[in-house]
Write an enzyme that holds these catalytic residues in place. Structure first.
Site, PDB file in Angstrom:
ATOM      1  N   LYS A 141     200.673 -11.948 -64.056  1.00  0.00           N
ATOM      2  CA  LYS A 141     200.650 -10.567 -64.534  1.00  0.00           C
ATOM      3  C   LYS A 141     200.139 -10.516 -65.972  1.00  0.00           C
ATOM      4  O   LYS A 141     200.628 -11.229 -66.842  1.00  0.00           O
ATOM      5  CB  LYS A 141     202.048  -9.946 -64.458  1.00  0.00           C
ATOM      6  CG  LYS A 141     202.547  -9.731 -63.046  1.00  0.00           C
ATOM      7  CD  LYS A 141     203.928  -9.100 -63.021  1.00  0.00           C
ATOM      8  CE  LYS A 141     203.864  -7.613 -63.239  1.00  0.00           C
ATOM      9  NZ  LYS A 141     205.194  -6.972 -62.983  1.00  0.00           N
ATOM     10  N   ILE A 142     199.166  -9.638 -66.186  1.00  0.00           N
ATOM     11  CA  ILE A 142     198.559  -9.455 -67.504  1.00  0.00           C
ATOM     12  C   ILE A 142     198.560  -7.963 -67.822  1.00  0.00           C
ATOM     13  O   ILE A 142     198.053  -7.162 -67.036  1.00  0.00           O
ATOM     14  CB  ILE A 142     197.118  -9.996 -67.531  1.00  0.00           C
ATOM     15  CG1 ILE A 142     197.107 -11.504 -67.237  1.00  0.00           C
ATOM     16  CG2 ILE A 142     196.447  -9.693 -68.866  1.00  0.00           C
ATOM     17  CD1 ILE A 142     195.712 -12.095 -67.097  1.00  0.00           C
TER      18      ILE A 142
END
Length: 367
Positions: A141-142
């Protein structure tokens, strides 16, 4: 276990239901296995979820003590604990991943919130987490900040599965989709294969209504829009998704083996008790989508969710309501920009708090 429940009916319309929670107790108690039997096809995590799982239970104390005695610092302990849970969950979902041809069955793990404005640091940590988890069905997740967009593009080019998170606006979604497509194009230009790279774009829903409803309360004619704008905002993003999917850039990449970056609806637990507990699930069902649902909302959806092709519903009404919101002097862009900052701040605080709890627990357990 019957496959005629609301989760499987949503799947028949093209939507995968994921669980927005992970803990050691969920893994070891059999509750996650039951969810999988009921049709759940993935899991998402974030710093707040792990702060609840690790910081507020004793389930991890033995491992914390062991790692303290090994001389590990609090960041190393945090990473070890979260990676272990994600790896275990990924194993549970691997049959779904394999059975879907690599299109579903994912578990997400977020990079440090302290890197939200550091593209190079984010890419480096994403590579480290991908290496440590060592599972094909893990997504990194970014957050969808300006620097995060650069990191998303680079990670996709490197072949890392990406969950682009903390998307609140249609503008942000377009930028994420562009980063995804550009990353695939970068990879293709290097002669590398595009197959097997998965991504979702996580647009947060309920928080938009929470913020907008407060502003509408001060407007004489704003009541009719209350509880409507979050779904309209998400449906507007889905319209852009359809346009992107039909464009020549995407078709060219698809011919090379690329798979669709699905829209994922996040923050779909209902905050306002006056609204249906499943309104942010029932209203956004359709092809190439994921809804990641907190456990309580998941139970409500199983018990009484309404399933239909709804993500494309009432587009004329959507446009009319969004225009009315602007006419009332409420800028949705300003609202979503503020929500992004608040989301980043909340995750950073949860992450720092958990590091502090780990350090204090370690000291206490070690005597």
């Amino acid at each position: 276990m019957t496959k005629d429940n609301s989760i499987f009916r949503a799947l028949a319309l093209g939507q995968s239901i994921w669980c927005d929670f992970l803990s050691r107790d969920l893994l070891r108690s059999g509750r996650l296995d039951k969810m999988i039997e009921e049709g759940v096809r993935g899991v998402t995590t974030n710093p707040s979820i792990f702060e609840n799982a690790i910081g507020k239970t004793s389930d991890y104390d033995g491992d914390i003590l062991s790692m303290v005695r090994q001389g590990k610092n609090r960041e190393e302990i945090y990473t070890s604990l979260t990676v272990a849970d994600v790896r275990e969950a990924a194993d549970r979902f691997f049959p779904i991943y394999a059975g879907s041809g690599g299109k579903d069955g994912f578990v997400s793990l977020e990079v440090s919130p302290l890197l939200a404005h550091d593209a190079e640091g984010t890419v480096s940590e994403a590579q480290t987490l991908a290496r440590l988890t060592e599972k094909k069905n893990v997504m990194i997740k970014i957050p969808a900040t300006p620097e995060g967009m650069k990191a998303i593009r680079r990670c996709i080019a490197l072949g890392i599965n990406v969950n682009a998170t903390l998307i609140f606006s249609v503008r942000q979604y377009r930028e994420v989709a562009e980063a995804f497509i550009a990353g695939l194009e970068d990879r293709a230009s290097e002669g590398k294969p595009l197959s097997g790279i998965a991504s979702v774009a996580s647009l947060f829903v309920s928080r938009v209504d929470t913020a907008v409803d407060k502003l509408l309360a001060s407007k004489d004619t704003g009541g009719a829009l209350a509880g409507k704008i979050a779904v309209d905002n998400a449906r507007a993003a889905y319209m852009d998704f359809e346009i992107i999917l039909s464009g020549p850039r995407w078709r060219s990449l698809e011919e090379k083996g690329a798979q669709v970056q699905r829209l994922l609806w996040a923050s779909t637990g209902t905050k306002n008790p006056d609204y249906s507990p499943t309104m942010y699930v029932d209203s956004l069902i359709g092809p190439h989508t994921v809804n990641t649902i907190p456990p309580a909302t998941l139970e409500a959806f199983l018990a009484g969710g309404t399933v239909g092709l709804t993500v494309t519903s009432d587009r004329e009404g959507m446009k009319r309501r969004l225009d009315k919101l602007a006419a009332l002097g409420i800028s949705l862009d300003e609202v979503t920009d503020r929500l992004l900052e608040e989301g980043l701040d909340a995750f950073e605080k949860a992450y720092i708090l958990l590091l502090e709890v780990i350090e204090k627990k370690g000291q206490s357990l070690a005597g």
